[in-house]
Design a protein around this motif. Structure first.
Motif, short mmCIF file in Angstrom:
data_model
loop_
_atom_site.label_atom_id
_atom_site.label_comp_id
_atom_site.label_asym_id
_atom_site.label_seq_id
_atom_site.Cartn_x
_atom_site.Cartn_y
_atom_site.Cartn_z
N LEU A 1 0.84 -1.20 0.00
CA LEU A 1 0.00 0.00 0.00
C LEU A 1 0.88 1.25 0.00
N GLY A 2 0.52 2.21 -0.79
CA GLY A 2 1.32 3.42 -0.92
C GLY A 2 1.07 4.41 0.20
N PRO A 3 1.79 5.55 0.13
CA PRO A 3 1.71 6.56 1.20
C PRO A 3 0.34 7.23 1.31
N ALA A 4 -0.50 7.09 0.28
CA ALA A 4 -1.83 7.71 0.33
C ALA A 4 -2.67 7.12 1.46
N TYR A 5 -2.30 5.91 1.92
CA TYR A 5 -3.07 5.26 2.98
C TYR A 5 -2.59 5.66 4.38
N HIS B 1 -5.52 5.73 6.72
CA HIS B 1 -5.47 6.95 7.54
C HIS B 1 -5.54 6.75 9.05
N ALA B 2 -5.39 5.51 9.52
CA ALA B 2 -5.49 5.26 10.97
C ALA B 2 -4.44 6.05 11.74
N GLY C 1 -7.80 8.44 11.90
CA GLY C 1 -6.91 9.59 11.90
C GLY C 1 -6.94 10.28 10.55
N ASP C 2 -5.93 11.14 10.35
CA ASP C 2 -5.83 11.87 9.08
C ASP C 2 -4.47 11.66 8.43
N SER C 3 -3.79 10.59 8.84
CA SER C 3 -2.48 10.29 8.26
C SER C 3 -2.63 10.05 6.76
N GLY C 4 -1.95 10.84 5.96
CA GLY C 4 -2.04 10.70 4.50
C GLY C 4 -3.33 11.27 3.91
N ALA C 5 -4.15 11.92 4.73
CA ALA C 5 -5.45 12.43 4.27
C ALA C 5 -5.48 13.95 4.39
N ASP D 1 -7.91 15.73 3.60
CA ASP D 1 -9.31 16.16 3.76
C ASP D 1 -9.89 15.81 5.13
N GLY D 2 -9.04 15.70 6.12
CA GLY D 2 -9.53 15.52 7.48
C GLY D 2 -9.64 14.07 7.91
N CYS D 3 -9.92 13.88 9.20
CA CYS D 3 -10.00 12.52 9.76
C CYS D 3 -11.18 11.77 9.13
N HIS D 4 -10.91 10.59 8.66
CA HIS D 4 -11.97 9.73 8.13
C HIS D 4 -11.48 8.30 7.99
N LEU D 5 -12.45 7.41 7.87
CA LEU D 5 -12.16 6.00 7.57
C LEU D 5 -12.19 5.82 6.06
#
Ligand SMILES: [Zn+2]
Length: 188
Positions: A103-107, A127-128, A149-153, A155-159
């Protein structure tokens, strides 16, 4: 004395008439790419939340133009559900934690890949902020596995919840709504 009682009664009335609001404000970075305002519950997460980016072609700006989509839209391979940072995620089914190495850094920095070979799927969670389960270990339905969490996101915290074939790449991503088990929040 009488005034005190009246005040207490008035305050009670105001509390009764006030609309129920969520304790925390929405993340100002959230942008909802769907008109669906239903809040859903799921065996995979705590609380009731809105879909932010549905599966499939999307106007959301984070995805490269995809030949399956018109107007140079990108393709979102999972479902994004907007949640406060730190919301608990659970194993929605029995599963095994497998390597997230492809999985790439986008996750994000703590991507999760979860497998149920018998049922024929992998789930990818992006994004955990915290992960409670270890690669190679199993988790039973209902066990807590991570926090949102918002790691790699941007657009804010989301699943980010994605369904793939066992061991499959991004091209094997299928609509995950059934596996995610969304149900409208029960009304009181
Ligand atoms: Zn996503």
């Amino acid at each position: 004395m009488q005034l005190g009682r009246l005040l207490v009664a008035l305050l009670g009335l105001i509390a009764l008439l006030s609309p129920v609001t969520d304790a925390r404000a929405d993340d100002p970075r959230w942008v909802f790419y769907t008109g669906n305002k239903t809040r859903y519950v799921s065996p995979w997460f705590e609380g009731a939340h809105r879909i932010m980016v549905p599966f499939g072609c999307t106007r959301a700006p984070y995805y490269a133009p995809d030949s399956r989509c018109r107007d140079k839209q990108g393709f979102h391979h999972g479902i994004d559900v907007a949640m406060d940072c730190g919301t608990l995620l659970y194993a929605g089914r029995d599963l095994r934690v497998v390597s997230p190495s492809t999985l790439g850094p986008a996750y994000g920095t703590r991507p999760l890949r979860l497998r149920n070979s018998a049922l024929g799927w992998d789930v990818v969670i992006g994004h955990a902020s915290k992960v409670y389960v270890k690669e190679g270990h199993g988790a039973r339905r209902g066990w807590r596995i991570a926090r949102v969490g918002d790691s790699g996101a941007p657009d804010g915290c989301h699943l980010h919840f994605e369904r793939r074939k066992v061991g499959g790449g991004l091209s094997t991503a299928a609509h995950p709504v059934k596996l995610l088990g969304l149900k409208p929040r029960p009304q009181n």
